[in-house]
Design a protein around this motif. Structure first.
Motif, PDB file in Angstrom:
ATOM      1  N   ALA A  62       0.823  -1.214   0.000  1.00  0.00           N
ATOM      2  CA  ALA A  62       0.000   0.000   0.000  1.00  0.00           C
ATOM      3  C   ALA A  62       0.852   1.257   0.000  1.00  0.00           C
ATOM      4  O   ALA A  62       0.427   2.306  -0.495  1.00  0.00           O
ATOM      5  CB  ALA A  62      -0.927  -0.007   1.214  1.00  0.00           C
ATOM      6  N   ARG A  63       2.074   1.189   0.543  1.00  0.00           N
ATOM      7  CA  ARG A  63       2.982   2.334   0.534  1.00  0.00           C
ATOM      8  C   ARG A  63       3.448   2.679  -0.876  1.00  0.00           C
ATOM      9  O   ARG A  63       3.808   3.811  -1.157  1.00  0.00           O
ATOM     10  CB  ARG A  63       4.205   2.029   1.397  1.00  0.00           C
ATOM     11  CG  ARG A  63       3.935   2.040   2.888  1.00  0.00           C
ATOM     12  CD  ARG A  63       3.755   3.437   3.382  1.00  0.00           C
ATOM     13  NE  ARG A  63       3.660   3.471   4.828  1.00  0.00           N
ATOM     14  CZ  ARG A  63       3.210   4.502   5.508  1.00  0.00           C
ATOM     15  NH1 ARG A  63       2.812   5.570   4.875  1.00  0.00           N
ATOM     16  NH2 ARG A  63       3.140   4.465   6.821  1.00  0.00           N
ATOM     17  N   ARG A  64       3.459   1.697  -1.761  1.00  0.00           N
ATOM     18  CA  ARG A  64       3.880   1.918  -3.144  1.00  0.00           C
ATOM     19  C   ARG A  64       2.690   1.585  -4.040  1.00  0.00           C
ATOM     20  O   ARG A  64       2.733   0.656  -4.817  1.00  0.00           O
ATOM     21  CB  ARG A  64       5.066   1.007  -3.510  1.00  0.00           C
ATOM     22  CG  ARG A  64       6.232   1.101  -2.566  1.00  0.00           C
ATOM     23  CD  ARG A  64       7.043   2.359  -2.848  1.00  0.00           C
ATOM     24  NE  ARG A  64       8.283   2.331  -2.115  1.00  0.00           N
ATOM     25  CZ  ARG A  64       8.422   2.758  -0.870  1.00  0.00           C
ATOM     26  NH1 ARG A  64       7.370   3.224  -0.224  1.00  0.00           N
ATOM     27  NH2 ARG A  64       9.588   2.716  -0.263  1.00  0.00           N
ATOM     28  N   TRP A  65       1.615   2.345  -3.898  1.00  0.00           N
ATOM     29  CA  TRP A  65       0.352   1.937  -4.496  1.00  0.00           C
ATOM     30  C   TRP A  65       0.477   1.683  -5.999  1.00  0.00           C
ATOM     31  O   TRP A  65       0.884   2.536  -6.779  1.00  0.00           O
ATOM     32  CB  TRP A  65      -0.716   2.998  -4.263  1.00  0.00           C
ATOM     33  CG  TRP A  65      -1.980   2.633  -4.979  1.00  0.00           C
ATOM     34  CD1 TRP A  65      -2.438   3.156  -6.142  1.00  0.00           C
ATOM     35  CD2 TRP A  65      -2.909   1.625  -4.591  1.00  0.00           C
ATOM     36  NE1 TRP A  65      -3.603   2.543  -6.505  1.00  0.00           N
ATOM     37  CE2 TRP A  65      -3.916   1.596  -5.573  1.00  0.00           C
ATOM     38  CE3 TRP A  65      -2.984   0.745  -3.512  1.00  0.00           C
ATOM     39  CZ2 TRP A  65      -4.999   0.722  -5.503  1.00  0.00           C
ATOM     40  CZ3 TRP A  65      -4.054  -0.119  -3.439  1.00  0.00           C
ATOM     41  CH2 TRP A  65      -5.047  -0.124  -4.422  1.00  0.00           C
ATOM     42  N   HIS A  66       0.113   0.463  -6.374  1.00  0.00           N
ATOM     43  CA  HIS A  66       0.029   0.062  -7.774  1.00  0.00           C
ATOM     44  C   HIS A  66      -0.786  -1.221  -7.792  1.00  0.00           C
ATOM     45  O   HIS A  66      -0.489  -2.161  -7.053  1.00  0.00           O
ATOM     46  CB  HIS A  66       1.420  -0.162  -8.368  1.00  0.00           C
ATOM     47  CG  HIS A  66       1.402  -0.456  -9.836  1.00  0.00           C
ATOM     48  ND1 HIS A  66       1.126  -1.708 -10.341  1.00  0.00           N
ATOM     49  CD2 HIS A  66       1.601   0.350 -10.909  1.00  0.00           C
ATOM     50  CE1 HIS A  66       1.173  -1.673 -11.666  1.00  0.00           C
ATOM     51  NE2 HIS A  66       1.462  -0.427 -12.024  1.00  0.00           N
ATOM     52  N   THR A  67      -1.828  -1.266  -8.629  1.00  0.00           N
ATOM     53  CA  THR A  67      -2.744  -2.403  -8.606  1.00  0.00           C
ATOM     54  C   THR A  67      -2.020  -3.716  -8.846  1.00  0.00           C
ATOM     55  O   THR A  67      -2.271  -4.716  -8.162  1.00  0.00           O
ATOM     56  CB  THR A  67      -3.850  -2.217  -9.664  1.00  0.00           C
ATOM     57  OG1 THR A  67      -4.527  -0.970  -9.425  1.00  0.00           O
ATOM     58  CG2 THR A  67      -4.857  -3.357  -9.590  1.00  0.00           C
ATOM     59  N   GLY A  68      -1.101  -3.722  -9.801  1.00  0.00           N
ATOM     60  CA  GLY A  68      -0.354  -4.947 -10.076  1.00  0.00           C
ATOM     61  C   GLY A  68       0.465  -5.391  -8.885  1.00  0.00           C
ATOM     62  O   GLY A  68       0.516  -6.585  -8.552  1.00  0.00           O
ATOM     63  N   MET A  69       1.099  -4.424  -8.198  1.00  0.00           N
ATOM     64  CA  MET A  69       1.898  -4.760  -7.033  1.00  0.00           C
ATOM     65  C   MET A  69       1.026  -5.306  -5.906  1.00  0.00           C
ATOM     66  O   MET A  69       1.422  -6.210  -5.176  1.00  0.00           O
ATOM     67  CB  MET A  69       2.675  -3.533  -6.552  1.00  0.00           C
ATOM     68  CG  MET A  69       3.557  -3.783  -5.328  1.00  0.00           C
ATOM     69  SD  MET A  69       4.469  -2.319  -4.814  1.00  0.00           S
ATOM     70  CE  MET A  69       5.603  -2.161  -6.209  1.00  0.00           C
ATOM     71  N   VAL A  70      -0.173  -4.742  -5.761  1.00  0.00           N
ATOM     72  CA  VAL A  70      -1.084  -5.218  -4.722  1.00  0.00           C
ATOM     73  C   VAL A  70      -1.469  -6.665  -4.957  1.00  0.00           C
ATOM     74  O   VAL A  70      -1.489  -7.483  -4.032  1.00  0.00           O
ATOM     75  CB  VAL A  70      -2.335  -4.318  -4.665  1.00  0.00           C
ATOM     76  CG1 VAL A  70      -3.419  -4.952  -3.799  1.00  0.00           C
ATOM     77  CG2 VAL A  70      -1.981  -2.944  -4.128  1.00  0.00           C
ATOM     78  N   VAL A  71      -1.775  -7.005  -6.201  1.00  0.00           N
ATOM     79  CA  VAL A  71      -2.152  -8.385  -6.528  1.00  0.00           C
ATOM     80  C   VAL A  71      -0.982  -9.330  -6.268  1.00  0.00           C
ATOM     81  O   VAL A  71      -1.159 -10.420  -5.707  1.00  0.00           O
ATOM     82  CB  VAL A  71      -2.630  -8.481  -7.990  1.00  0.00           C
ATOM     83  CG1 VAL A  71      -2.881  -9.939  -8.373  1.00  0.00           C
ATOM     84  CG2 VAL A  71      -3.902  -7.657  -8.189  1.00  0.00           C
ATOM     85  N   VAL A  72       0.220  -8.912  -6.658  1.00  0.00           N
ATOM     86  CA  VAL A  72       1.405  -9.739  -6.402  1.00  0.00           C
ATOM     87  C   VAL A  72       1.629  -9.889  -4.899  1.00  0.00           C
ATOM     88  O   VAL A  72       1.912 -10.983  -4.396  1.00  0.00           O
ATOM     89  CB  VAL A  72       2.651  -9.128  -7.077  1.00  0.00           C
ATOM     90  CG1 VAL A  72       3.917  -9.847  -6.627  1.00  0.00           C
ATOM     91  CG2 VAL A  72       2.514  -9.190  -8.592  1.00  0.00           C
ATOM     92  N   ALA A  73       1.485  -8.779  -4.163  1.00  0.00           N
ATOM     93  CA  ALA A  73       1.674  -8.820  -2.711  1.00  0.00           C
ATOM     94  C   ALA A  73       0.657  -9.740  -2.048  1.00  0.00           C
ATOM     95  O   ALA A  73       0.968 -10.408  -1.051  1.00  0.00           O
ATOM     96  CB  ALA A  73       1.565  -7.408  -2.129  1.00  0.00           C
ATOM     97  N   PHE A  74      -0.558  -9.787  -2.576  1.00  0.00           N
ATOM     98  CA  PHE A  74      -1.577 -10.679  -2.034  1.00  0.00           C
ATOM     99  C   PHE A  74      -1.124 -12.133  -2.148  1.00  0.00           C
ATOM    100  O   PHE A  74      -1.199 -12.907  -1.185  1.00  0.00           O
ATOM    101  CB  PHE A  74      -2.895 -10.478  -2.789  1.00  0.00           C
ATOM    102  CG  PHE A  74      -3.989 -11.420  -2.370  1.00  0.00           C
ATOM    103  CD1 PHE A  74      -4.593 -11.301  -1.135  1.00  0.00           C
ATOM    104  CD2 PHE A  74      -4.407 -12.428  -3.232  1.00  0.00           C
ATOM    105  CE1 PHE A  74      -5.609 -12.172  -0.752  1.00  0.00           C
ATOM    106  CE2 PHE A  74      -5.420 -13.298  -2.871  1.00  0.00           C
ATOM    107  CZ  PHE A  74      -6.021 -13.175  -1.620  1.00  0.00           C
ATOM    108  N   GLY A  75      -0.620 -12.507  -3.322  1.00  0.00           N
ATOM    109  CA  GLY A  75      -0.135 -13.871  -3.500  1.00  0.00           C
ATOM    110  C   GLY A  75       1.083 -14.172  -2.650  1.00  0.00           C
ATOM    111  O   GLY A  75       1.167 -15.240  -2.025  1.00  0.00           O
ATOM    112  N   VAL A  76       2.006 -13.220  -2.581  1.00  0.00           N
ATOM    113  CA  VAL A  76       3.207 -13.414  -1.768  1.00  0.00           C
ATOM    114  C   VAL A  76       2.841 -13.496  -0.282  1.00  0.00           C
ATOM    115  O   VAL A  76       3.372 -14.322   0.465  1.00  0.00           O
ATOM    116  CB  VAL A  76       4.213 -12.269  -2.014  1.00  0.00           C
ATOM    117  CG1 VAL A  76       5.382 -12.356  -1.039  1.00  0.00           C
ATOM    118  CG2 VAL A  76       4.728 -12.326  -3.454  1.00  0.00           C
TER     119      VAL A  76
END
Length: 421
Positions: A269-283
């Protein structure tokens, strides 16, 4: 209240007299939680209000904005929780009986209280909206249970136990961790996508994760405690054993599992980007599932593994949360110092606003003059302002957050006036 009260007096020049220019912030990035790129940094707006004067309110469009995503999230979550009742409640009563359900419900309130108390302590610095915490709890207690019950049969069809492992062991150590952590963390993902204004970083991720996990464990405990009553020839003794294992030794187990996902989503959330959020969810699901599987895998050597493995994990979780709180406090101080340079606060005010001890002293002092609620409102407004500035400096929805900043700065002036009048 008299004007000579021991309140740090506001300096319209921001503490920079004789025509001196405000100094550039010496520590723009005070912690690893608040990194700001040089190209995104902007000075805080100058104070155009006079101290202790009713503020000129910003345009109505900036007042009390309630994002469509938050409204949809809360309304949709309420409907899903209500629908889940028709699946979860019959399952619980069918497995525990009425007596077991009632006793299990009451007994489950105690470990739930421990988790919610932890949430309250962690969340005191920058409290999350109650409606979002309610969504998180209902998601954990009802919706994630329903999602788990609906997904488990499909998971069983899609994944078979490896050679040499019976289905029961596979269900406990693989199926349950995968399905349950996915179901719980799905609520975290929705919170981040639809209420991102209130999901600022890892502390918020931990708060929401603990709340969801507390709700999930509450419902699960009703089942376990109720079964101890319904299926035992010695229900009192069996309930005591199950309660000790789940309510005393491990009330934070689910919270720590899901908390790892919340932590990782919070950093995303600190580096807001939808793609990063989805990746972070899986990680983020990976450590949650691993920790959950490790817990469920403890067998005959339960006590030894609990002391050697689980207790250190719990201690590590506490240390991480403390470090997050320290980082959050430092970030608050730095952002408020930037507003002080623009004339909104004096340095003594920042010292008061950015430390727990300073806040407690301020509230005690204000209560002597009957201004305790007004002081609390001032403290809350200043904290919200600091985090709004962090969102602006992170480059996330800058125009919308600048409207929030405009409203909150006017609120700061009004709150100071309310304390001093």
């Amino acid at each position: 209240m008299t004007s000579n009260a021991p309140w740090p007096q506001h300096d319209p020049a921001g503490g920079h007299r004789n025509g001196q220019q405000p100094a550039w912030p010496r520590q723009t990035n005070p912690t690893w939680m608040g990194h700001v790129r040089p190209d995104q940094y902007r000075a805080a707006p100058a104070n155009t209000y006079a101290p202790a004067v009713n503020p000129v309110m910003p345009p109505a469009a900036a007042l009390n904005r309630s994002g469509a995503g938050v409204v949809a999230l809360v309304a949709g979550g309420g409907l899903l929780a209500f629908a889940s009742l028709f699946l979860v409640l019959p399952y619980l009563v069918g497995n525990t009986g009425i007596t077991g359900f009632v006793i299990g419900f009451i007994a489950s309130l105690l470990p739930l209280a421990a988790v919610l108390l932890a949430v309250y302590v962690i969340d005191r610095w920058e409290p999350e909206p109650k409606r979002l915490l309610l969504f998180a709890f209902l998601w954990g207690a009802m919706v994630s249970i329903s999602v788990t019950m609906l997904i488990q049969p499909f998971f069983a069809l899609a994944a078979a136990p490896p050679a040499g492992m019976d289905y029961r062991t596979f269900a406990v150590t693989v199926q349950a961790p995968v399905v349950e952590e996915f179901a719980k963390s799905l609520g975290l993902l929705l919170l981040l996508l639809l209420a991102r204004k209130h999901f600022d970083g890892p502390v918020d991720g931990v708060v929401f994760a603990f709340t969801i996990a507390g709700g999930f464990a509450f419902t699960e405990n009703i089942l376990y405690f109720g079964r101890a009553i319904a299926e035992s020839a010695t229900p009192g003794a069996d309930l005591a054993v199950v309660f000790f294992l789940r309510g005393v030794m491990s009330p934070f187990a689910h919270a720590i599992f899901t908390g790892t996902t919340g932590l990782i989503l919070g950093f995303a959330a600190r580096r807001w980007h939808t793609g990063m959020v989805v990746v972070a969810f899986g990680v983020g699901l990976v450590p949650a599932m691993i920790l959950h599987s490790m817990w469920n895998s403890m067998g005959q050597n339960f006590l030894l593994q609990y002391i050697v493995v689980q207790v250190p994990i719990f201690v590590l979780a506490v240390v991480v949360i403390v470090l997050l709180r320290v980082a959050e406090n430092r970030l608050t101080r730095q952002r408020l110092l930037e507003y002080a340079a623009a004339g909104w606060f004096t340095p003594p005010e920042v010292d008061m606003l950015a430390t727990a001890g300073g806040r407690r002293s301020a509230v005690r002092w204000a209560k002597q003059f009957g201004r305790g609620p007004q002081m609390k409102a001032f403290l809350h407004a200043a904290t919200q302002l600091a985090f709004t500035r962090q969102r602006i400096l992170s480059g996330r929805d800058v125009p919308a957050h600048q409207l929030d900043e405009h409203r909150q700065l006017a609120e700061i002036v009004a709150c100071r006036d309310a304390v001093l009048r």
